[in-house]
Design a protein around this motif. Structure first.
Motif: not given
Length: 227
Positions: A98-119
């Motif tokens: 989001s706009g409030s984030d600044s470098a160097i920020a890190g995030e993880t996005v997890s995927f269920n490869t069967t359903t296609g849902i990303a969290t």
């Protein structure tokens, strides 16, 4: 305030009647004072893949993830910009930074490869993204730009660089680096939002894939006729 900049060479391409500057190679990530933030990244090493999408590369199991790092920002709209991923079929989106984030920020996005849902592991937000997805930037002024030029009326607002193997070069192990321009009338230096992602590989736009498929089909028909 230290301003991060992506210094990238540019070439000019004509797309859908518009002349759009698109990045051709990744040089250095510097700040305005000329100090190199990533001194181990050599110039003229990483080139724009000219792709609009990526696919997950570690899909041997049901669960997969990508680590995203906000490497740099240099934009007047910095506080309003948000960055995320989207499903090329449905257009469903998931915000990553989001706009409030600044470098160097890190995030993880997890995927269920069967359903296609990303969290989003940090916010808990989820969306049906699939295992092949594109990127978007929302500049907070009612404009959303996509990594697929076809979704911007042919205008290219993003460069996707293959930076595989950069774990020791300050890019946090990124396999793909996404560099966005955030305004239609911007300076096209592609440093407004720069994000590195792991465990992904660039793939062609769906239209390109369709053309490739038609070409392969045509070759098959030609061979049948000759036989």
């Amino acid at each position: 305030m230290l301003v991060k900049k992506l210094i990238a060479g540019s070439v000019f391409a004509i797309a859908a009647g518009n002349v759009a500057a698109v990045p051709s190679d990744l040089a250095d990530l510097n700040n305005d004072a000329g100090t190199t933030l990533f001194p181990d990244v050599p110039e003229d090493t990483y080139f724009d893949t000219r792709a609009g999408y990526v696919s997950l590369t570690d899909t041997s199991g049901v669960e997969d993830d990508t680590n995203a790092t906000l490497l740099a920002e240099s934009a007047a709209l910095e506080s309003g910009n948000s960055f995320g991923i989207f499903n090329p079929t449905s257009g469903e989106k998931l915000e990553v930074f989001s706009g409030s984030d600044s470098a160097i920020a890190g995030e993880t996005v997890s995927f269920n490869t069967t359903t296609g849902i990303a969290t989003h592991d940090g916010t808990g937000a989820s969306a049906d993204i699939g295992v092949t997805f594109g990127f978007f930037i929302d500049n907070g002024l009612g404009n959303v730009w996509y990594s697929d030029p076809a979704m911007n009326g042919g205008d290219d607002f993003a460069g996707l660089y293959d930076t595989t193997g950069t774990s020791g070069e300050g890019l946090f192990g990124s396999d793909i680096l996404v560099a966005f321009e955030d305004t239609e009338t911007g300076d096209r230096d592609y440093n407004d939002v720069v994000v590195g992602l792991t465990d992904v590989a660039a793939v062609p736009e769906p239209g390109t894939l369709a053309l490739m498929g038609m070409g392969i089909l045509g070759l098959g028909v030609s061979r049948l006729r000759k036989s």
